[in-house]
Enzyme design. Structure first.
Site, PDB file in Angstrom:
ATOM      1  N   HIS A   1     -15.886  60.543  -0.982  1.00 18.13           N
ATOM      2  CA  HIS A   1     -15.790  60.304  -2.428  1.00 18.13           C
ATOM      3  C   HIS A   1     -16.708  61.271  -3.170  1.00 18.13           C
ATOM      4  O   HIS A   1     -16.336  61.876  -4.176  1.00 18.13           O
ATOM      5  CB  HIS A   1     -16.291  58.900  -2.784  1.00 18.13           C
ATOM      6  CG  HIS A   1     -15.341  57.792  -2.478  1.00 18.13           C
ATOM      7  ND1 HIS A   1     -14.035  57.793  -2.896  1.00 18.13           N
ATOM      8  CD2 HIS A   1     -15.529  56.609  -1.846  1.00 18.13           C
ATOM      9  CE1 HIS A   1     -13.470  56.654  -2.505  1.00 18.13           C
ATOM     10  NE2 HIS A   1     -14.347  55.932  -1.854  1.00 18.13           N
TER      11      HIS A   1
ATOM     12  N   HIS B   1     -17.105  57.883   4.582  1.00 22.22           N
ATOM     13  CA  HIS B   1     -16.168  57.466   3.535  1.00 22.22           C
ATOM     14  C   HIS B   1     -16.789  57.718   2.144  1.00 22.22           C
ATOM     15  O   HIS B   1     -16.163  58.323   1.272  1.00 22.22           O
ATOM     16  CB  HIS B   1     -15.851  55.978   3.751  1.00 22.22           C
ATOM     17  CG  HIS B   1     -15.031  55.322   2.675  1.00 22.22           C
ATOM     18  ND1 HIS B   1     -13.784  54.828   2.905  1.00 22.22           N
ATOM     19  CD2 HIS B   1     -15.298  55.068   1.370  1.00 22.22           C
ATOM     20  CE1 HIS B   1     -13.303  54.292   1.791  1.00 22.22           C
ATOM     21  NE2 HIS B   1     -14.210  54.426   0.839  1.00 22.22           N
ATOM     22  N   GLU B   2     -18.038  57.289   1.982  1.00 16.19           N
ATOM     23  CA  GLU B   2     -18.720  57.471   0.685  1.00 16.19           C
ATOM     24  C   GLU B   2     -18.973  58.952   0.405  1.00 16.19           C
ATOM     25  O   GLU B   2     -18.875  59.398  -0.733  1.00 16.19           O
ATOM     26  CB  GLU B   2     -20.056  56.710   0.660  1.00 16.19           C
ATOM     27  CG  GLU B   2     -19.925  55.217   0.833  1.00 16.19           C
ATOM     28  CD  GLU B   2     -19.007  54.567  -0.177  1.00 16.19           C
ATOM     29  OE1 GLU B   2     -18.947  55.045  -1.334  1.00 16.19           O
ATOM     30  OE2 GLU B   2     -18.314  53.604   0.189  1.00 16.19           O
TER      31      GLU B   2
HETATM   32 ZN   LIG Z   1     -14.231  53.974  -1.147  1.00 21.64          ZN
END
Ligand SMILES: [Zn+2]
Length: 375
Positions: free
Chosen positions: A71, A67-68
């Site tokens: 980003h 998830h990170e």
């Molecule tokens: Zn996030």
């Protein structure tokens, strides 16, 4: 975030584990192995619960990292470099060195994380359907991971800044109103409001449902969220403040200039002790040759200070990052963040006219800024 272990680098990003991560890792592993899996799948050997519990827990944190990373990689394509990703008690955090320059960039970067979690949720759901009637432990693992990744995406899409949903919300407000400051104020207010709601919900869960641990945890998350929202707002304010000044306005000109022929002991005794300065420019007839800080003196052993020239331990000018007099102070701070610098000489037509030091910038605004993060 201090007190973190370095795990290594991937895609030029430093991965780190904060010590509070071990607490949440143990809690999740134990609850999966002790409660979740034995409750839904009775009859496995005891060891299997712990093996599957540990693997599931590790895959959950791998999902948080993904998830990170989503980003970070999308942020990079939008001109927002990410320095590090840290796992800590509340999940993951990617450290940005600058904020998005336009709403589209922020929208894409913020949406990338929940989109990645939803895709992982779909992938684990597929694995669950493929294995549910054949390999029960794998199906159990995939079911929980599908659920938790969707929950992660849903939680992060709450429209309170600095959650991902809050960033998406801000980018939409920013696009519609064209006013970055006002959009940030509204989105961070919603973030603070969400924090209070979580705390209130946590208290209700504790006293009405008597789920003390669950309620406390929710209140704790609310407290963290509210704090992060306030901090983000202050950060936006000081960034705005720095943006209005140029290098020549924030630099100090009383930076000691030492001749290249000086030895390290001359520098330490003649300048550092006498003036308390920690940073020096090495220049001859006004022409910059390099820069050194008191920390650099540690690279030479103390008995050799008398025979070591400052030019041997300085950072030479071709490796220095320099600022232009009319460059804005915010972009200088961002450059320092990206290159892990604490000071940058200001150079005009090849001559040093001053020095911008990080602590001077902070003092200039009367605040203590940190670079932003995305969770
Ligand atoms: Zn996030």
């Amino acid at each position: 975030m201090g007190n973190a272990f370095n795990l290594g680098r991937l895609f030029g990003i430093q991965f780190r584990l904060h010590y509070t991560w071990f607490i949440i890792f143990i809690l999740i592993t134990a609850s999966l192995s002790w409660r979740v899996f034995p409750g839904s799948y009775p009859g496995w050997p005891l060891l299997l619960y712990w093996v599957i519990g540990t693997v599931t827990s590790l895959l959950f944190f791998a999902s948080v990292l993904a998830h990170e990373l989503a980003h970070s990689l999308i942020g990079r394509t939008q001109g927002i470099p990410i320095k590090s990703i840290t796992l800590f008690i509340f999940g993951g955090m990617a450290q940005m060195t600058r904020e998005a320059a336009h709403p589209g960039a922020e929208f894409k970067m913020a949406a990338a994380g929940p989109a990645c979690s939803l895709m992982l949720g779909g992938l684990f759901a597929l694995i669950y359907f493929l294995t549910q009637s054949t390999i029960e432990p794998v199906a159990a693992m995939a079911y929980w991971l599908a659920y938790i990744n969707v929950a992660l995406a849903a939680f992060n899409l709450i429209p309170g800044f600095p959650l991902d949903g809050g960033r998406v919300f801000r980018s939409i407000l920013w696009r519609v109103t064209g006013n970055y400051k006002r959009s940030t104020r509204i989105a961070t207010r919603v973030g603070q409001g969400m924090g209070y709601l979580f705390i209130l919900g946590g208290i209700l869960i504790m006293f009405i449902l008597h789920d003390w641990l669950g309620g406390l945890w929710l209140a704790f998350i609310g407290w963290f969220l509210g704090n992060a929202a306030s901090l983000s707002y202050r950060q936006a304010q000081w960034r705005e403040g720095l943006h209005r000044f140029t290098a020549s306005e924030v630099m100090t000109s009383d930076c000691p200039v030492v001749p290249p022929s000086d030895s390290v002991s001359q520098l330490v005794q003649g300048y550092a002790f006498a003036t308390g300065h920690r940073c020096f420019l090495v220049a001859e007839e006004g022409r910059l040759m390099g820069m050194l800080t008191l920390d650099d003196t540690k690279t030479a052993s103390r008995p050799d200070w008398g025979v070591t020239q400052v030019t041997e331990i300085m950072t030479p000018v071709d490796r220095l990052k320099v600022a232009h007099p009319d460059q804005d102070a915010l972009s200088i701070l961002e450059q320092m963040d990206e290159s892990n610098l604490n000071q940058m000489p200001v150079v005009s037509e090849g001559r040093v006219i001053g020095l911008v030091a990080r602590h001077n910038l902070m003092r200039f605004l009367g605040i203590r800024p940190r670079s932003g993060g995305i969770g």
